[in-house]
Design a protein around this motif. Structure first.
Motif, PDB file in Angstrom:
ATOM      1  N   ILE A  59       0.962  -1.283   0.008  1.00 34.03           N
ATOM      2  CA  ILE A  59      -0.005  -0.016  -0.035  1.00 34.03           C
ATOM      3  C   ILE A  59       1.039   1.269  -0.032  1.00 34.03           C
ATOM      4  CG2 ILE A  59      -1.891   1.333   1.306  1.00 34.03           C
ATOM      5  CD1 ILE A  59      -2.561  -1.348   2.535  1.00 34.03           C
ATOM      6  N   GLY A  60       0.529   2.138  -0.829  1.00 35.58           N
ATOM      7  CA  GLY A  60       1.338   3.523  -1.052  1.00 35.58           C
ATOM      8  C   GLY A  60       0.376   4.762  -1.693  1.00 35.58           C
ATOM      9  N   HIS A  61       1.316   5.807  -1.687  1.00 35.20           N
ATOM     10  CA  HIS A  61       0.475   6.608  -2.278  1.00 35.20           C
ATOM     11  C   HIS A  61       0.952   7.128  -3.798  1.00 35.20           C
ATOM     12  CE1 HIS A  61       4.309   9.009  -2.251  1.00 35.20           C
ATOM     13  NE2 HIS A  61       4.845   8.494  -1.011  1.00 35.20           N
ATOM     14  N   ASP A  62       2.034   6.327  -4.245  1.00 36.75           N
ATOM     15  CA  ASP A  62       2.454   6.505  -5.452  1.00 36.75           C
ATOM     16  C   ASP A  62       2.245   5.163  -6.224  1.00 36.75           C
ATOM     17  OD1 ASP A  62       3.781   6.912  -7.749  1.00 36.75           O
ATOM     18  OD2 ASP A  62       5.696   6.951  -7.049  1.00 36.75           O
ATOM     19  N   ARG A  63       1.495   4.982  -7.270  1.00 35.02           N
ATOM     20  CA  ARG A  63       1.083   3.610  -7.972  1.00 35.02           C
ATOM     21  C   ARG A  63       2.482   3.172  -8.492  1.00 35.02           C
ATOM     22  NH1 ARG A  63      -2.589   3.356 -13.419  1.00 35.02           N
ATOM     23  NH2 ARG A  63      -1.944   1.010 -13.738  1.00 35.02           N
ATOM     24  N   ARG A  64       3.307   4.000  -9.182  1.00 34.14           N
ATOM     25  CA  ARG A  64       4.641   3.372  -9.957  1.00 34.14           C
ATOM     26  C   ARG A  64       5.454   2.821  -8.671  1.00 34.14           C
ATOM     27  NH1 ARG A  64       9.196   7.011 -12.433  1.00 34.14           N
ATOM     28  NH2 ARG A  64       8.668   8.064 -10.556  1.00 34.14           N
ATOM     29  N   HIS A  65       5.466   3.391  -7.414  1.00 36.27           N
ATOM     30  CA  HIS A  65       6.482   2.678  -6.551  1.00 36.27           C
ATOM     31  C   HIS A  65       5.894   1.443  -5.902  1.00 36.27           C
ATOM     32  CE1 HIS A  65       9.067   2.734  -2.912  1.00 36.27           C
ATOM     33  NE2 HIS A  65       8.051   2.490  -2.338  1.00 36.27           N
ATOM     34  N   THR A  66       4.543   1.483  -5.508  1.00 39.05           N
ATOM     35  CA  THR A  66       4.093   0.179  -5.184  1.00 39.05           C
ATOM     36  C   THR A  66       4.062  -0.870  -6.183  1.00 39.05           C
ATOM     37  OG1 THR A  66       1.703   0.951  -5.884  1.00 39.05           O
ATOM     38  CG2 THR A  66       2.151   1.190  -3.805  1.00 39.05           C
TER      39      THR A  66
END
Length: 93
Positions: A59-66
């Motif tokens: 779970i995260g705020h940045d789609r690319r990072h997750t």
């Protein structure tokens, strides 16, 4: 907020019993949790000693990072000599 769910189906050729399977999975799950800061649980094939299915959630705020984190998790599982990755399924929620 982005939630990525990954299902990994594996073959554990070196497991010769359910106890051996649990030992391999416990080590894998602990490493993935600590190295990648993801939630991991065994989700299937509980009674088969050379098969396993785990679920990984990031779970995260940045789609690319997750998605990158999940890709690194998959690469780590593929790189484990005790595990043959049979299938992986990645879903964005």
């Amino acid at each position: 907020m982005t939630v990525v769910i990954c299902t990994l189906e594996m073959h554990l050729p070196s497991a010769t019993s359910l106890k051996g399977k649990r030992q391999i999975l416990k080590g894998l799950i602990d490493r993935l949790r600590h190295r990648f800061n993801v939630a991991v649980a065994e989700i299937g094939d509980h009674d088969l000693w050379q098969r396993a299915a785990i679920g990984v959630v990031c779970i995260g705020h940045d789609r690319r990072h997750t998605l990158q984190v999940i890709d690194r998790v998959i690469a780590a599982v593929r790189g484990n000599p005790d595990i043959s990755l049979l299938r992986n399924d990645v879903q964005l929620v």
